[in-house]
Design a protein around this motif. Structure first.
Motif, PDB file in Angstrom:
ATOM      1  N   ASP A 163       3.845  -2.568  48.733  1.00 28.42           N
ATOM      2  CA  ASP A 163       4.557  -1.318  48.446  1.00 28.42           C
ATOM      3  C   ASP A 163       3.673  -0.290  47.754  1.00 28.42           C
ATOM      4  O   ASP A 163       2.738  -0.634  47.022  1.00 28.42           O
ATOM      5  CB  ASP A 163       5.813  -1.591  47.608  1.00 28.42           C
ATOM      6  CG  ASP A 163       5.478  -2.176  46.247  1.00 28.42           C
ATOM      7  OD1 ASP A 163       5.218  -1.401  45.319  1.00 28.42           O
ATOM      8  OD2 ASP A 163       5.448  -3.418  46.129  1.00 28.42           O
ATOM      9  N   LEU A 164       3.989   0.972  48.000  1.00 27.85           N
ATOM     10  CA  LEU A 164       3.213   2.085  47.472  1.00 27.85           C
ATOM     11  C   LEU A 164       3.354   2.200  45.960  1.00 27.85           C
ATOM     12  O   LEU A 164       2.433   2.647  45.272  1.00 27.85           O
ATOM     13  CB  LEU A 164       3.670   3.384  48.143  1.00 27.85           C
ATOM     14  CG  LEU A 164       2.831   4.634  47.885  1.00 27.85           C
ATOM     15  CD1 LEU A 164       1.392   4.423  48.335  1.00 27.85           C
ATOM     16  CD2 LEU A 164       3.437   5.840  48.599  1.00 27.85           C
ATOM     17  N   GLU A 165       4.489   1.779  45.418  1.00 29.31           N
ATOM     18  CA  GLU A 165       4.732   1.857  43.979  1.00 29.31           C
ATOM     19  C   GLU A 165       3.677   1.066  43.194  1.00 29.31           C
ATOM     20  O   GLU A 165       3.227   1.495  42.132  1.00 29.31           O
ATOM     21  CB  GLU A 165       6.127   1.318  43.654  1.00 29.31           C
ATOM     22  CG  GLU A 165       6.510   1.471  42.191  1.00 29.31           C
ATOM     23  CD  GLU A 165       7.882   0.881  41.885  1.00 29.31           C
ATOM     24  OE1 GLU A 165       8.230   0.793  40.701  1.00 29.31           O
ATOM     25  OE2 GLU A 165       8.598   0.499  42.830  1.00 29.31           O
ATOM     26  N   THR A 166       3.275  -0.074  43.742  1.00 32.73           N
ATOM     27  CA  THR A 166       2.258  -0.892  43.078  1.00 32.73           C
ATOM     28  C   THR A 166       0.919  -0.169  43.039  1.00 32.73           C
ATOM     29  O   THR A 166       0.207  -0.203  42.032  1.00 32.73           O
ATOM     30  CB  THR A 166       2.105  -2.249  43.800  1.00 32.73           C
ATOM     31  OG1 THR A 166       3.378  -2.902  43.836  1.00 32.73           O
ATOM     32  CG2 THR A 166       1.112  -3.139  43.082  1.00 32.73           C
ATOM     33  N   LEU A 167       0.575   0.508  44.128  1.00 32.93           N
ATOM     34  CA  LEU A 167      -0.665   1.275  44.169  1.00 32.93           C
ATOM     35  C   LEU A 167      -0.636   2.432  43.168  1.00 32.93           C
ATOM     36  O   LEU A 167      -1.621   2.717  42.496  1.00 32.93           O
ATOM     37  CB  LEU A 167      -0.907   1.828  45.571  1.00 32.93           C
ATOM     38  CG  LEU A 167      -1.647   0.931  46.555  1.00 32.93           C
ATOM     39  CD1 LEU A 167      -1.850   1.664  47.872  1.00 32.93           C
ATOM     40  CD2 LEU A 167      -2.973   0.485  45.999  1.00 32.93           C
ATOM     41  N   GLU A 168       0.510   3.097  43.078  1.00 33.66           N
ATOM     42  CA  GLU A 168       0.644   4.204  42.129  1.00 33.66           C
ATOM     43  C   GLU A 168       0.514   3.707  40.695  1.00 33.66           C
ATOM     44  O   GLU A 168      -0.088   4.360  39.852  1.00 33.66           O
ATOM     45  CB  GLU A 168       1.995   4.901  42.343  1.00 33.66           C
ATOM     46  CG  GLU A 168       2.072   5.637  43.678  1.00 33.66           C
ATOM     47  CD  GLU A 168       3.472   6.162  43.978  1.00 33.66           C
ATOM     48  OE1 GLU A 168       4.439   5.713  43.290  1.00 33.66           O
ATOM     49  OE2 GLU A 168       3.613   6.990  44.897  1.00 33.66           O
ATOM     50  N   ARG A 169       1.085   2.537  40.429  1.00 29.29           N
ATOM     51  CA  ARG A 169       0.982   1.942  39.102  1.00 29.29           C
ATOM     52  C   ARG A 169      -0.476   1.580  38.786  1.00 29.29           C
ATOM     53  O   ARG A 169      -0.953   1.776  37.667  1.00 29.29           O
ATOM     54  CB  ARG A 169       1.860   0.690  39.036  1.00 29.29           C
ATOM     55  CG  ARG A 169       1.838  -0.049  37.706  1.00 29.29           C
ATOM     56  CD  ARG A 169       2.509   0.722  36.612  1.00 29.29           C
ATOM     57  NE  ARG A 169       2.641  -0.089  35.405  1.00 29.29           N
ATOM     58  CZ  ARG A 169       3.024   0.375  34.233  1.00 29.29           C
ATOM     59  NH1 ARG A 169       3.331   1.662  34.102  1.00 29.29           N
ATOM     60  NH2 ARG A 169       3.118  -0.424  33.186  1.00 29.29           N
ATOM     61  N   ALA A 170      -1.194   1.068  39.787  1.00 29.55           N
ATOM     62  CA  ALA A 170      -2.606   0.723  39.614  1.00 29.55           C
ATOM     63  C   ALA A 170      -3.422   1.966  39.278  1.00 29.55           C
ATOM     64  O   ALA A 170      -4.345   1.920  38.459  1.00 29.55           O
ATOM     65  CB  ALA A 170      -3.137   0.058  40.875  1.00 29.55           C
ATOM     66  N   THR A 171      -3.061   3.092  39.883  1.00 32.72           N
ATOM     67  CA  THR A 171      -3.747   4.356  39.598  1.00 32.72           C
ATOM     68  C   THR A 171      -3.495   4.790  38.166  1.00 32.72           C
ATOM     69  O   THR A 171      -4.411   5.205  37.451  1.00 32.72           O
ATOM     70  CB  THR A 171      -3.277   5.449  40.573  1.00 32.72           C
ATOM     71  OG1 THR A 171      -3.480   5.015  41.925  1.00 32.72           O
ATOM     72  CG2 THR A 171      -4.053   6.744  40.350  1.00 32.72           C
ATOM     73  N   GLN A 172      -2.240   4.696  37.728  1.00 31.83           N
ATOM     74  CA  GLN A 172      -1.873   5.086  36.362  1.00 31.83           C
ATOM     75  C   GLN A 172      -2.616   4.253  35.325  1.00 31.83           C
ATOM     76  O   GLN A 172      -3.064   4.761  34.301  1.00 31.83           O
ATOM     77  CB  GLN A 172      -0.359   4.933  36.155  1.00 31.83           C
ATOM     78  CG  GLN A 172       0.477   5.902  36.951  1.00 31.83           C
ATOM     79  CD  GLN A 172       1.964   5.588  36.854  1.00 31.83           C
ATOM     80  OE1 GLN A 172       2.365   4.623  36.202  1.00 31.83           O
ATOM     81  NE2 GLN A 172       2.790   6.399  37.501  1.00 31.83           N
ATOM     82  N   MET A 173      -2.749   2.955  35.582  1.00 32.95           N
ATOM     83  CA  MET A 173      -3.403   2.052  34.639  1.00 32.95           C
ATOM     84  C   MET A 173      -4.918   2.017  34.814  1.00 32.95           C
ATOM     85  O   MET A 173      -5.610   1.256  34.155  1.00 32.95           O
ATOM     86  CB  MET A 173      -2.849   0.625  34.801  1.00 32.95           C
ATOM     87  CG  MET A 173      -1.385   0.478  34.424  1.00 32.95           C
ATOM     88  SD  MET A 173      -1.075   0.770  32.657  1.00 32.95           S
ATOM     89  CE  MET A 173      -0.208   2.341  32.730  1.00 32.95           C
ATOM     90  N   GLN A 174      -5.442   2.849  35.728  1.00 31.00           N
ATOM     91  CA  GLN A 174      -6.884   2.948  35.990  1.00 31.00           C
ATOM     92  C   GLN A 174      -7.508   1.588  36.315  1.00 31.00           C
ATOM     93  O   GLN A 174      -8.526   1.185  35.740  1.00 31.00           O
ATOM     94  CB  GLN A 174      -7.590   3.607  34.801  1.00 31.00           C
ATOM     95  CG  GLN A 174      -7.134   5.035  34.555  1.00 31.00           C
ATOM     96  CD  GLN A 174      -7.862   5.709  33.407  1.00 31.00           C
ATOM     97  OE1 GLN A 174      -8.930   5.277  33.005  1.00 31.00           O
ATOM     98  NE2 GLN A 174      -7.285   6.776  32.884  1.00 31.00           N
ATOM     99  N   VAL A 175      -6.849   0.900  37.238  1.00 29.81           N
ATOM    100  CA  VAL A 175      -7.378  -0.365  37.750  1.00 29.81           C
ATOM    101  C   VAL A 175      -8.635  -0.068  38.562  1.00 29.81           C
ATOM    102  O   VAL A 175      -8.684   0.911  39.308  1.00 29.81           O
ATOM    103  CB  VAL A 175      -6.308  -1.068  38.627  1.00 29.81           C
ATOM    104  CG1 VAL A 175      -6.917  -2.198  39.441  1.00 29.81           C
ATOM    105  CG2 VAL A 175      -5.178  -1.586  37.755  1.00 29.81           C
ATOM    106  N   CYS A 176      -9.673  -0.906  38.437  1.00 35.25           N
ATOM    107  CA  CYS A 176     -10.947  -0.679  39.128  1.00 35.25           C
ATOM    108  C   CYS A 176     -10.937  -1.158  40.572  1.00 35.25           C
ATOM    109  O   CYS A 176     -11.677  -0.644  41.408  1.00 35.25           O
ATOM    110  CB  CYS A 176     -12.084  -1.372  38.388  1.00 35.25           C
ATOM    111  SG  CYS A 176     -12.685  -0.435  36.985  1.00 35.25           S
ATOM    112  N   GLY A 177     -10.139  -2.179  40.868  1.00 32.92           N
ATOM    113  CA  GLY A 177     -10.123  -2.718  42.217  1.00 32.92           C
ATOM    114  C   GLY A 177      -8.967  -3.689  42.397  1.00 32.92           C
ATOM    115  O   GLY A 177      -8.401  -4.188  41.425  1.00 32.92           O
TER     116      GLY A 177
END
Length: 201
Positions: free
Chosen positions: A84-98
């Motif tokens: 789901d796209l929500e997980t990707l958006e959350r990863a962006t917010q938390m500045q996940v590297c990969g």
């Protein structure tokens, strides 16, 4: 007339930790390292480095937005699948590297282009659990620094997305398998499916 040119130092970050074994004038250097290598089937994004962080307990467990918290900042997170796209958006917010998962949902492939960070799917597109041997390898190295590349190129010079986990200094390298030996019962192999979408019925 005196002409003076200014020089500017260019800092080029290496993709992984290792030892420079060769310098290629005007081009770059060759870096050698010992560690674990995992190649994926599908990938997107460039290169990144970070600490491996397991966010699921099972290779078939889906990576969810709730699992990504402040502790994932600057980390490379591992899940069973991404859908789901929500997980990707959350990863962006938390500045996940990969992000490393077993598979990525078909609909998410287009929605994640370009991705907020490098994404690697070890088994490809769909709803496929991560291979147990890969999941256990990543789990055994959780907390260590890794380098990942989502760059994927098929046909011609094939380039597959990959995860490289360099071994700490002083740690003995595992015995490498010998390539070219005949297959026998008990040998572990990895089969990569071939796309036949270019063929006509």
């Amino acid at each position: 007339v005196v002409l003076e040119s200014k020089t500017r130092a260019l800092e080029l970050l290496a993709h992984l930790k290792g030892t420079v074994v060769n310098v290629i004038p005007g081009f770059g250097v060759v870096i050698e390292t010992t560690g674990a290598l995992v190649q994926g089937i599908w990938g997107a994004g460039g290169e990144a480095q970070g600490v491996l962080k397991m966010l699921v307990e099972d290779p078939g467990e889906q990576l969810t937005s709730e699992a990504i918290d402040l502790g994932c900042h600057g980390a490379i997170v591992v899940g069973g699948s991404l859908a789901d796209l929500e997980t990707l958006e959350r990863a962006t917010q938390m500045q996940v590297c990969g992000i490393i998962v077993g598979s990525i949902g078909v609909d998410l492939v287009e929605q994640a282009s370009p991705p907020p960070c490098p994404i690697i799917a070890t088994e490809g597109v769909g709803q496929v659990p991560m291979a147990l041997v890969i999941f256990e390898l990543l789990r055994s190295h959780a907390g260590r620094e890794a380098s990942i590349s989502g760059v994927t190129r098929l046909g011609g010079e094939t380039v597959r997305p990959e995860v490289i986990i360099p071994l700490p200094k002083g740690e003995a390298a595992p015995v490498s398998p010998r390539f070219g030996d005949a297959l026998k019962a008990g040998a572990r192999v990895r089969v990569i499916p071939v796309s036949y979408t270019h063929l006509r019925a």
